[in-house]
Design a protein around this motif. Structure first.
Motif, mmCIF file in Angstrom:
data_model
loop_
_atom_site.group_PDB
_atom_site.id
_atom_site.type_symbol
_atom_site.label_atom_id
_atom_site.label_comp_id
_atom_site.label_asym_id
_atom_site.label_seq_id
_atom_site.Cartn_x
_atom_site.Cartn_y
_atom_site.Cartn_z
ATOM 1 N N SER A 174 0.761 -1.238 0.069
ATOM 2 C CA SER A 174 0.154 0.078 -0.028
ATOM 3 C C SER A 174 0.817 1.169 -0.001
ATOM 4 N N PHE A 175 2.077 1.284 0.623
ATOM 5 C CA PHE A 175 2.978 2.120 0.593
ATOM 6 C C PHE A 175 3.316 2.679 -0.914
ATOM 7 N N ASP A 176 3.529 1.735 -1.578
ATOM 8 C CA ASP A 176 3.909 1.866 -3.162
ATOM 9 C C ASP A 176 2.484 2.622 -3.951
ATOM 10 N N MET A 177 1.519 2.105 -3.637
ATOM 11 C CA MET A 177 0.506 2.524 -4.369
ATOM 12 C C MET A 177 0.088 3.967 -3.731
ATOM 13 N N GLN A 178 0.145 4.365 -2.432
ATOM 14 C CA GLN A 178 0.190 5.805 -1.998
ATOM 15 C C GLN A 178 1.168 6.614 -2.526
ATOM 16 N N MET A 179 2.139 6.264 -2.641
ATOM 17 C CA MET A 179 3.396 6.883 -3.293
ATOM 18 C C MET A 179 3.037 7.317 -4.521
ATOM 19 N N GLY A 180 2.704 6.512 -5.489
ATOM 20 C CA GLY A 180 2.238 6.647 -6.661
ATOM 21 C C GLY A 180 1.167 7.697 -6.957
ATOM 22 N N ARG A 181 0.310 7.523 -5.939
ATOM 23 C CA ARG A 181 -0.999 8.343 -6.329
ATOM 24 C C ARG A 181 -0.593 9.811 -5.817
ATOM 25 N N ALA A 182 0.324 9.931 -4.520
ATOM 26 C CA ALA A 182 0.674 11.297 -4.340
ATOM 27 C C ALA A 182 1.601 12.085 -5.429
ATOM 28 N N ALA A 183 2.232 11.322 -5.967
ATOM 29 C CA ALA A 183 3.182 11.882 -7.372
ATOM 30 C C ALA A 183 2.377 11.941 -8.691
ATOM 31 N N GLY A 184 1.004 11.574 -8.347
ATOM 32 C CA GLY A 184 0.437 11.781 -9.791
ATOM 33 C C GLY A 184 0.756 11.010 -10.853
ATOM 34 N N VAL A 185 0.868 9.519 -10.473
ATOM 35 C CA VAL A 185 1.278 8.571 -11.301
ATOM 36 C C VAL A 185 0.289 7.394 -11.267
ATOM 37 N N ALA A 186 0.061 6.552 -12.386
ATOM 38 C CA ALA A 186 -1.066 5.473 -12.151
ATOM 39 C C ALA A 186 -0.071 4.430 -11.423
ATOM 40 N N THR A 187 -1.039 3.246 -10.824
ATOM 41 C CA THR A 187 -0.541 2.321 -9.854
ATOM 42 C C THR A 187 -0.774 1.041 -10.578
ATOM 43 N N ILE A 188 -0.042 0.003 -10.339
ATOM 44 C CA ILE A 188 -0.249 -1.274 -10.451
ATOM 45 C C ILE A 188 0.263 -2.123 -9.380
ATOM 46 N N GLY A 189 -0.640 -2.966 -8.712
ATOM 47 C CA GLY A 189 -0.238 -3.641 -7.643
ATOM 48 C C GLY A 189 -0.127 -5.310 -8.030
ATOM 49 N N VAL A 190 0.826 -5.910 -7.501
ATOM 50 C CA VAL A 190 1.214 -7.027 -7.692
ATOM 51 C C VAL A 190 0.563 -8.007 -6.645
ATOM 52 N N SER A 191 0.052 -9.136 -6.944
ATOM 53 C CA SER A 191 -0.655 -10.020 -5.956
ATOM 54 C C SER A 191 0.230 -10.855 -4.957
ATOM 55 N N TRP A 192 1.469 -10.922 -5.353
ATOM 56 C CA TRP A 192 2.427 -11.830 -4.905
ATOM 57 C C TRP A 192 3.236 -11.444 -3.747
ATOM 58 N N GLY A 193 3.127 -10.032 -3.252
ATOM 59 C CA GLY A 193 4.068 -9.512 -2.380
ATOM 60 C C GLY A 193 3.731 -9.347 -0.891
ATOM 61 N N TYR A 194 4.174 -8.604 -0.242
ATOM 62 C CA TYR A 194 4.053 -8.350 1.319
ATOM 63 C C TYR A 194 2.656 -8.037 1.845
ATOM 64 N N HIS A 195 1.975 -7.375 0.959
ATOM 65 C CA HIS A 195 0.741 -6.696 1.334
ATOM 66 C C HIS A 195 -0.346 -7.556 0.714
ATOM 67 N N PRO A 196 -1.593 -7.871 1.180
ATOM 68 C CA PRO A 196 -2.588 -8.730 0.382
ATOM 69 C C PRO A 196 -2.939 -7.657 -0.855
ATOM 70 N N ALA A 197 -3.371 -8.363 -1.906
ATOM 71 C CA ALA A 197 -3.741 -7.584 -2.788
ATOM 72 C C ALA A 197 -5.275 -6.655 -2.715
ATOM 73 N N GLU A 198 -5.951 -7.105 -1.981
ATOM 74 C CA GLU A 198 -7.212 -6.232 -1.486
ATOM 75 C C GLU A 198 -6.837 -5.157 -0.592
ATOM 76 N N ALA A 199 -5.710 -5.152 -0.153
ATOM 77 C CA ALA A 199 -5.533 -3.719 0.819
ATOM 78 C C ALA A 199 -4.581 -2.760 -0.107
#
Length: 224
Positions: A174-199
């Motif tokens: 979620s830190f990656d996604m929040q960082m992307g949004r704050a910078a004004g870029v689109a975000t792609i989350g991967v389902s295999w990492g350290y945070h659950p995809a739904e979060a």
């Protein structure tokens, strides 16, 4: 040229460093005489700068103990890498290297890294995995506020000259996604990492690296 840009997180996105992080975490807490808070709690903080991660894990610890904990964790991680090498300690996820190679072959698509790793750790990862020349900008925790502050992405955009509308952040937390949004870029989350995809609350979620190309095209306007 109408350039596009893919910004990658590293741990939990490109490479599977779970076992190495848990090993170093256990060593760090043992070194300062603290009970280990558990794998799940530690992995939830991956992606944050080390100081921020440990402050969240042990909010009652004095600064001197946090410094000792960070030092012990980093030394254990470095020693483990020196023994095994990055390629064995943190191998690519299935399909990751192929995806990087596909993107590198596109003249108008650039790649960058924005990671909570140290510069020393990132340089070792690039060398051991044979990724010299893949990333046009590499931003680490050494010179930026912790994620989700957008500083790393702002620097990547400045280094590459790519319009934010043509850039995308790829990460597992979620830190990656929040960082992307704050910078004004689109975000792609991967389902295999350290945070659950739904979060993740990403613009798109992928479950396999084979899906990444289409997701990048959809969010950056496709091939010029």
């Amino acid at each position: 040229m109408d350039l596009r840009l893919v910004i990658f997180d590293v741990d939990g996105t490109l490479v599977n460093s779970r076992a190495a992080i848990v090993h170093a975490m256990r060593a760090g807490f043992a070194a300062v005489g603290r009970d280990y808070p558990g794998d799940a709690a530690c992995l939830r903080g991956v992606g944050l700068s080390v100081d921020v991660m440990f402050r969240a894990l042990v909010p009652d610890a004095p600064d001197t103990e946090l410094v000792a904990l960070r030092s012990a964790y980093q030394q254990a991680y470095y020693d483990h890498r020196a023994s095994l090498g990055s390629e064995a300690m943190a191998p690519f996820y299935d399909g990751a290297r192929d995806a990087l190679d596909r993107f590198r072959a596109q003249d108008t698509l650039l790649m960058a890294a924005a990671t909570g790793k140290s510069l020393r750790g990132m340089q070792a990862m690039i060398a051991d995995h044979g990724l010299e020349g893949y990333f046009q900008s590499v931003q680490t925790a050494d010179h930026h506020p912790s994620k989700p502050h957008p500083s790393m992405i702002h620097q990547v955009l400045s280094d590459t000259g790519v319009d934010p509308a043509r850039a995308v952040m790829v990460g597992d937390t979620s830190f990656d996604m929040q960082m992307g949004r704050a910078a004004g870029v689109a975000t792609i989350g991967v389902s295999w990492g350290y945070h659950p995809a739904e979060a993740l609350d990403a613009d798109q979620i992928i479950t396999d690296f084979a899906q990444l190309d289409a997701a990048v095209d959809a969010l950056t306007g496709g091939h010029p």
